[in-house]
Design a protein around this motif. Structure first.
Motif, PDB file in Angstrom:
ATOM      1  N   THR A  38       0.972  -1.118   0.119  1.00  0.00           N
ATOM      2  CA  THR A  38      -0.134  -0.074  -0.029  1.00  0.00           C
ATOM      3  C   THR A  38       0.812   1.259   0.178  1.00  0.00           C
ATOM      4  O   THR A  38       0.671   2.207  -0.830  1.00  0.00           O
ATOM      5  N   SER A  39       2.023   1.181   0.706  1.00  0.00           N
ATOM      6  CA  SER A  39       2.909   2.511   1.027  1.00  0.00           C
ATOM      7  C   SER A  39       3.496   2.588  -0.598  1.00  0.00           C
ATOM      8  O   SER A  39       3.639   3.883  -0.908  1.00  0.00           O
ATOM      9  N   LEU A  40       4.018   1.610  -0.949  1.00  0.00           N
ATOM     10  CA  LEU A  40       4.552   1.833  -2.280  1.00  0.00           C
ATOM     11  C   LEU A  40       3.704   2.215  -3.334  1.00  0.00           C
ATOM     12  O   LEU A  40       4.206   2.883  -4.334  1.00  0.00           O
ATOM     13  N   LEU A  41       2.523   1.799  -3.431  1.00  0.00           N
ATOM     14  CA  LEU A  41       1.489   2.293  -4.526  1.00  0.00           C
ATOM     15  C   LEU A  41       1.321   3.798  -4.330  1.00  0.00           C
ATOM     16  O   LEU A  41       1.123   4.484  -5.274  1.00  0.00           O
ATOM     17  N   GLU A  42       1.013   4.028  -2.956  1.00  0.00           N
ATOM     18  CA  GLU A  42       0.797   5.561  -2.578  1.00  0.00           C
ATOM     19  C   GLU A  42       1.875   6.472  -3.353  1.00  0.00           C
ATOM     20  O   GLU A  42       1.770   7.519  -3.729  1.00  0.00           O
ATOM     21  N   LEU A  43       3.161   5.972  -2.840  1.00  0.00           N
ATOM     22  CA  LEU A  43       4.392   6.715  -3.411  1.00  0.00           C
ATOM     23  C   LEU A  43       4.598   6.923  -4.834  1.00  0.00           C
ATOM     24  O   LEU A  43       4.587   7.798  -5.445  1.00  0.00           O
ATOM     25  N   PHE A  44       4.003   5.643  -5.621  1.00  0.00           N
ATOM     26  CA  PHE A  44       4.243   5.576  -6.942  1.00  0.00           C
ATOM     27  C   PHE A  44       3.101   6.705  -7.411  1.00  0.00           C
ATOM     28  O   PHE A  44       3.303   7.428  -8.294  1.00  0.00           O
ATOM     29  N   TYR A  45       1.789   6.679  -7.060  1.00  0.00           N
ATOM     30  CA  TYR A  45       0.716   7.520  -7.415  1.00  0.00           C
ATOM     31  C   TYR A  45       0.936   8.825  -7.043  1.00  0.00           C
ATOM     32  O   TYR A  45       0.527   9.784  -7.965  1.00  0.00           O
ATOM     33  N   ASP A  46       1.679   9.089  -6.087  1.00  0.00           N
ATOM     34  CA  ASP A  46       2.040  10.535  -5.658  1.00  0.00           C
ATOM     35  C   ASP A  46       2.937  11.001  -6.715  1.00  0.00           C
ATOM     36  O   ASP A  46       2.763  12.213  -7.224  1.00  0.00           O
ATOM     37  N   ALA A  47       4.117  10.082  -7.137  1.00  0.00           N
ATOM     38  CA  ALA A  47       4.995  10.511  -8.143  1.00  0.00           C
ATOM     39  C   ALA A  47       4.395  10.934  -9.397  1.00  0.00           C
ATOM     40  O   ALA A  47       4.548  11.797 -10.157  1.00  0.00           O
ATOM     41  N   VAL A  48       3.316   9.861  -9.773  1.00  0.00           N
ATOM     42  CA  VAL A  48       2.822  10.107 -11.327  1.00  0.00           C
ATOM     43  C   VAL A  48       1.709  11.221 -11.169  1.00  0.00           C
ATOM     44  O   VAL A  48       1.795  12.077 -12.256  1.00  0.00           O
ATOM     45  N   ALA A  49       1.096  11.393  -9.992  1.00  0.00           N
ATOM     46  CA  ALA A  49       0.287  12.691 -10.041  1.00  0.00           C
ATOM     47  C   ALA A  49       1.110  14.034  -9.876  1.00  0.00           C
ATOM     48  O   ALA A  49       0.751  15.077 -10.458  1.00  0.00           O
ATOM     49  N   GLY A  50       2.409  14.002  -9.502  1.00  0.00           N
ATOM     50  CA  GLY A  50       3.345  15.047  -9.429  1.00  0.00           C
ATOM     51  C   GLY A  50       3.990  15.218 -10.783  1.00  0.00           C
ATOM     52  O   GLY A  50       4.822  16.075 -10.875  1.00  0.00           O
ATOM     53  N   GLY A  51       3.538  14.551 -11.863  1.00  0.00           N
ATOM     54  CA  GLY A  51       4.143  14.800 -13.126  1.00  0.00           C
ATOM     55  C   GLY A  51       5.170  13.644 -13.787  1.00  0.00           C
ATOM     56  O   GLY A  51       5.595  13.665 -14.814  1.00  0.00           O
ATOM     57  N   ALA A  52       5.433  12.694 -12.796  1.00  0.00           N
ATOM     58  CA  ALA A  52       6.616  11.660 -13.008  1.00  0.00           C
ATOM     59  C   ALA A  52       5.773  10.804 -14.389  1.00  0.00           C
ATOM     60  O   ALA A  52       4.737  10.304 -13.984  1.00  0.00           O
ATOM     61  N   ALA A  53       6.658  10.295 -15.254  1.00  0.00           N
ATOM     62  CA  ALA A  53       6.121   9.288 -16.079  1.00  0.00           C
ATOM     63  C   ALA A  53       6.001   7.987 -15.446  1.00  0.00           C
ATOM     64  O   ALA A  53       6.981   7.610 -14.406  1.00  0.00           O
ATOM     65  N   ARG A  54       4.672   7.144 -15.582  1.00  0.00           N
ATOM     66  CA  ARG A  54       4.532   5.834 -15.002  1.00  0.00           C
ATOM     67  C   ARG A  54       5.869   4.930 -15.016  1.00  0.00           C
ATOM     68  O   ARG A  54       6.396   4.490 -14.083  1.00  0.00           O
ATOM     69  N   CYS A  55       6.409   4.709 -16.306  1.00  0.00           N
ATOM     70  CA  CYS A  55       7.530   3.945 -16.330  1.00  0.00           C
ATOM     71  C   CYS A  55       8.749   4.188 -15.848  1.00  0.00           C
ATOM     72  O   CYS A  55       9.695   3.573 -15.155  1.00  0.00           O
TER      73      CYS A  55
END
Length: 103
Positions: A38-55
């Motif tokens: 859950t925490s890894l997914l939150e970090l991932f989606y926060d990064a994507v929401a901040g403009g980072a590319a998913r890959c």
């Protein structure tokens, strides 16, 4: 006679306590793994929401995009571990098991 019964009951109780302890530790381990996911997914989606590319976000976290997809269910919640999705190729099929069954 009574002593033997008491010893057998005590042995059963010890085994039951060991089993319960083992199951509790397994549940605790699964809870920790779910919390980490859950925490890894939150970090991932926060990064994507901040403009980072998913890959790129997935690569930085050293997690494949496929793994991230598997961790989410259709509702967007963290999915429960489903385990292996198919039988191993070396497992005998039911018909082979029945043929080898001694009748």
């Amino acid at each position: 006679m009574q002593d033997e019964r008491q010893k057998a009951v005590q042995k059963q109780q010890r085994e039951a306590r060991k089993t319960i302890k083992k199951l509790k530790s397994e549940v605790c381990r699964e809870d920790r793994a779910l919390a980490e996911t859950t925490s890894l997914l939150e970090l991932f989606y926060d990064a994507v929401a901040g403009g980072a590319a998913r890959c790129k976000a997935a690569r930085l976290m050293d997690i494949s995009e496929r793994t991230l997809k598997r961790w989410r269910d259709t509702d967007g919640q963290v999915a429960k571990d489903g385990g292996p999705r198919r039988n191993a190729s070396n497992n005998p099929t039911n018909s082979r098991r029945l043929r080898s069954w001694p009748f």
